[in-house]
Design an enzyme around this catalytic site. Structure first.
Site, PDB file in Angstrom:
ATOM      1  N   ARG A  84      -0.855  -2.141  -7.122  1.00  0.00           N
ATOM      2  CA  ARG A  84      -1.044  -3.235  -6.166  1.00  0.00           C
ATOM      3  C   ARG A  84      -1.953  -4.308  -6.772  1.00  0.00           C
ATOM      4  O   ARG A  84      -1.666  -5.506  -6.691  1.00  0.00           O
ATOM      5  CB  ARG A  84      -1.649  -2.665  -4.887  1.00  0.00           C
ATOM      6  CG  ARG A  84      -2.051  -3.677  -3.807  1.00  0.00           C
ATOM      7  CD  ARG A  84      -2.492  -2.890  -2.577  1.00  0.00           C
ATOM      8  NE  ARG A  84      -3.206  -3.700  -1.591  1.00  0.00           N
ATOM      9  CZ  ARG A  84      -2.613  -4.402  -0.632  1.00  0.00           C
ATOM     10  NH1 ARG A  84      -1.299  -4.434  -0.564  1.00  0.00           N
ATOM     11  NH2 ARG A  84      -3.330  -5.078   0.250  1.00  0.00           N
ATOM     12  N   HIS A 122      -2.656   2.168  -5.848  1.00  0.00           N
ATOM     13  CA  HIS A 122      -3.431   0.962  -5.575  1.00  0.00           C
ATOM     14  C   HIS A 122      -3.660   0.158  -6.850  1.00  0.00           C
ATOM     15  O   HIS A 122      -3.834  -1.064  -6.811  1.00  0.00           O
ATOM     16  CB  HIS A 122      -4.771   1.304  -4.924  1.00  0.00           C
ATOM     17  CG  HIS A 122      -5.299   0.216  -4.048  1.00  0.00           C
ATOM     18  ND1 HIS A 122      -4.834  -0.009  -2.777  1.00  0.00           N
ATOM     19  CD2 HIS A 122      -6.242  -0.731  -4.281  1.00  0.00           C
ATOM     20  CE1 HIS A 122      -5.467  -1.038  -2.244  1.00  0.00           C
ATOM     21  NE2 HIS A 122      -6.328  -1.500  -3.137  1.00  0.00           N
ATOM     22  N   LYS A 159      -1.910  -2.583   8.022  1.00  0.00           N
ATOM     23  CA  LYS A 159      -3.028  -2.083   8.821  1.00  0.00           C
ATOM     24  C   LYS A 159      -3.013  -2.729  10.197  1.00  0.00           C
ATOM     25  O   LYS A 159      -2.759  -3.926  10.334  1.00  0.00           O
ATOM     26  CB  LYS A 159      -4.348  -2.382   8.107  1.00  0.00           C
ATOM     27  CG  LYS A 159      -4.547  -1.571   6.817  1.00  0.00           C
ATOM     28  CD  LYS A 159      -5.900  -1.849   6.204  1.00  0.00           C
ATOM     29  CE  LYS A 159      -6.124  -0.988   4.968  1.00  0.00           C
ATOM     30  NZ  LYS A 159      -7.455  -1.249   4.356  1.00  0.00           N
ATOM     31  N   TYR A 209      -9.722  -8.246  -5.134  1.00  0.00           N
ATOM     32  CA  TYR A 209      -8.640  -7.497  -5.736  1.00  0.00           C
ATOM     33  C   TYR A 209      -7.942  -8.249  -6.858  1.00  0.00           C
ATOM     34  O   TYR A 209      -7.027  -7.731  -7.472  1.00  0.00           O
ATOM     35  CB  TYR A 209      -7.598  -7.135  -4.675  1.00  0.00           C
ATOM     36  CG  TYR A 209      -7.969  -5.925  -3.875  1.00  0.00           C
ATOM     37  CD1 TYR A 209      -7.476  -4.673  -4.202  1.00  0.00           C
ATOM     38  CD2 TYR A 209      -8.827  -6.027  -2.789  1.00  0.00           C
ATOM     39  CE1 TYR A 209      -7.822  -3.552  -3.460  1.00  0.00           C
ATOM     40  CE2 TYR A 209      -9.180  -4.922  -2.037  1.00  0.00           C
ATOM     41  CZ  TYR A 209      -8.677  -3.689  -2.386  1.00  0.00           C
ATOM     42  OH  TYR A 209      -9.021  -2.586  -1.649  1.00  0.00           O
ATOM     43  N   ARG A 253       0.850  -1.187   0.000  1.00  0.00           N
ATOM     44  CA  ARG A 253       0.000   0.000   0.000  1.00  0.00           C
ATOM     45  C   ARG A 253       0.888   1.240   0.000  1.00  0.00           C
ATOM     46  O   ARG A 253       2.031   1.215   0.439  1.00  0.00           O
ATOM     47  CB  ARG A 253      -0.911   0.014   1.227  1.00  0.00           C
ATOM     48  CG  ARG A 253      -1.812  -1.214   1.349  1.00  0.00           C
ATOM     49  CD  ARG A 253      -2.581  -1.186   2.659  1.00  0.00           C
ATOM     50  NE  ARG A 253      -3.490  -2.326   2.814  1.00  0.00           N
ATOM     51  CZ  ARG A 253      -3.181  -3.462   3.427  1.00  0.00           C
ATOM     52  NH1 ARG A 253      -1.967  -3.614   3.962  1.00  0.00           N
ATOM     53  NH2 ARG A 253      -4.064  -4.439   3.525  1.00  0.00           N
ATOM     54  N   HIS A 259      -3.787  -9.263   3.428  1.00  0.00           N
ATOM     55  CA  HIS A 259      -5.231  -9.305   3.663  1.00  0.00           C
ATOM     56  C   HIS A 259      -5.551 -10.289   4.788  1.00  0.00           C
ATOM     57  O   HIS A 259      -5.055 -11.416   4.793  1.00  0.00           O
ATOM     58  CB  HIS A 259      -5.967  -9.751   2.401  1.00  0.00           C
ATOM     59  CG  HIS A 259      -6.010  -8.712   1.333  1.00  0.00           C
ATOM     60  ND1 HIS A 259      -6.174  -9.005  -0.003  1.00  0.00           N
ATOM     61  CD2 HIS A 259      -5.902  -7.354   1.393  1.00  0.00           C
ATOM     62  CE1 HIS A 259      -6.177  -7.888  -0.711  1.00  0.00           C
ATOM     63  NE2 HIS A 259      -6.018  -6.881   0.117  1.00  0.00           N
TER      64      HIS A 259
END
Length: 346
Positions: free
Chosen positions: A295, A292, A221, A327, A197, A318
């Site tokens: 990505r 993104h 994250k 994605y 990211r 993820h």
């Protein structure tokens, strides 16, 4: 009602430290009190106080980024303002009918399905927390349902377009010279090679580069750490930048940042987005994508090359395989080939 956003921290999702990027690597101190932002004057304290406690708990216990906290705050302030406007002045007075009325009002206002789902998820999290911390005897949102979003595959670039993107960036850097060109080539190579990211890219420190194993240590994250493989071209571009480009731009504000701006501070995410958009405009027929998009391209091209979905999930960081499936996509030809190879009666 004033829903102004919280200030963005220096390193958002997975970014360590206490500095906030300026327009191109400048820095300022991020303060918890400042991050709380403005609230509507009409909001009763009995509604606002639990929200502030909840956001503080998310920040301290779960390590969520300020970007995520800002989204939670905006969504929940909208709910609380709706409740206050309908005479609800205490959290204990909220029931399912109130929440359904708010969600219906949001839908009538033309909110997208994805927005409705996100706001509903924020409400579920808030009231589950209120029940768990004994601020409420029961969770009034337990039976709240929101529309399922339409899942659409995001645009991506082909392998040929990705190759052209990087070749053009290298050519421009060779023609113009200078540290900025070396930096831009390195960050484009790293973005496409690793699928990190943009916040994770800007958050990289020099010590996160493991040349021996050819991996990057990434803090994603919720401050979750993972290792991401780094291809040879990306590693060579990164080494060239660190050896020849970074010393020319680095200053006292650089710290251990891998990527720095022209003023010497840690590179701002907005600058990275401008670099990616500018680079893609040079590729004929390529869609206008941000970081993104690279990505997603990385994940797609891995799957097209035969990588399994679980490995791609791990590389992207993820938590759920379902997120990875959104994605990524594979061609009909690859699915057919897998069927022919694996099924006993194909």
């Amino acid at each position: 009602m004033d829903h102004r956003a919280l200030p963005t921290p220096r390193r958002a999702a997975g970014v360590r430290g206490k500095q906030d990027p300026g327009r191109d690597g400048g820095a300022r101190t991020a303060d918890v009190a400042d991050a709380e932002g403005d609230v509507p004057d009409s909001l009763p304290p009995a509604l606002l106080a639990p929200l502030e406690d909840y956001l503080r708990d998310l920040r301290l216990q779960r390590g969520l980024s300020e970007h995520t906290l800002r989204a939670y705050r905006t969504d929940l302030l909208g709910l609380l303002a709706h409740l206050a406007g309908h005479g609800v002045d205490d959290l204990s007075a909220v029931d399912l009918r109130d929440l359904r009325g708010w969600l219906a009002a949001e839908q009538a206002a033309g909110r997208a399905r994805t927005t409705l789902q996100r706001r509903s998820a924020a409400v579920h999290g808030f009231f589950r927390w209120a029940e768990r911390t004994e601020r409420l005897p029961t969770d009034p949102s337990a039976a709240l349902r929101s529309p399922r979003p339409h899942r659409r595959l995001p645009e991506t670039i082909s392998q040929g377009e990705a190759r052209q993107l990087l070749e053009d960036a290298i050519a421009v850097a060779g023609e113009e010279g200078g540290p900025v060109g070396l930096r831009d080539v390195a960050l484009l190579e790293v973005l496409y090679a690793t699928g990190v990211r943009v916040a994770e890219l800007c958050g990289l420190d020099v010590g996160d580069v493991d040349r021996h194993r050819r991996v990057l240590r990434v803090f994603g994250k919720g401050a979750k750490e993972r290792s991401v493989p780094l291809g040879v071209p990306a590693l060579e571009a990164l080494d060239t930048w660190l050896a020849q480009g970074r010393p020319a731009l680095a200053g006292p504000a650089s710290g251990e940042a891998v990527f720095v701006g022209e003023r010497g501070g840690r590179l701002d995410q907005r600058v990275v987005r401008r670099i990616v958009h500018r680079a893609l405009r040079m590729v004929d027929g390529a869609p206008d994508l941000g970081p993104h998009g690279l990505r997603h391209a990385m994940a797609t091209h891995l799957l097209e090359g035969g990588a399994d979905l679980r490995s791609v999930q791990e590389m992207l960081g993820h938590a759920s395989l379902a997120t990875t499936q959104i994605y990524t996509h594979v061609t009909d030809e690859r699915l057919r080939a897998a069927y022919l190879q694996a099924h006993p009666r194909a």
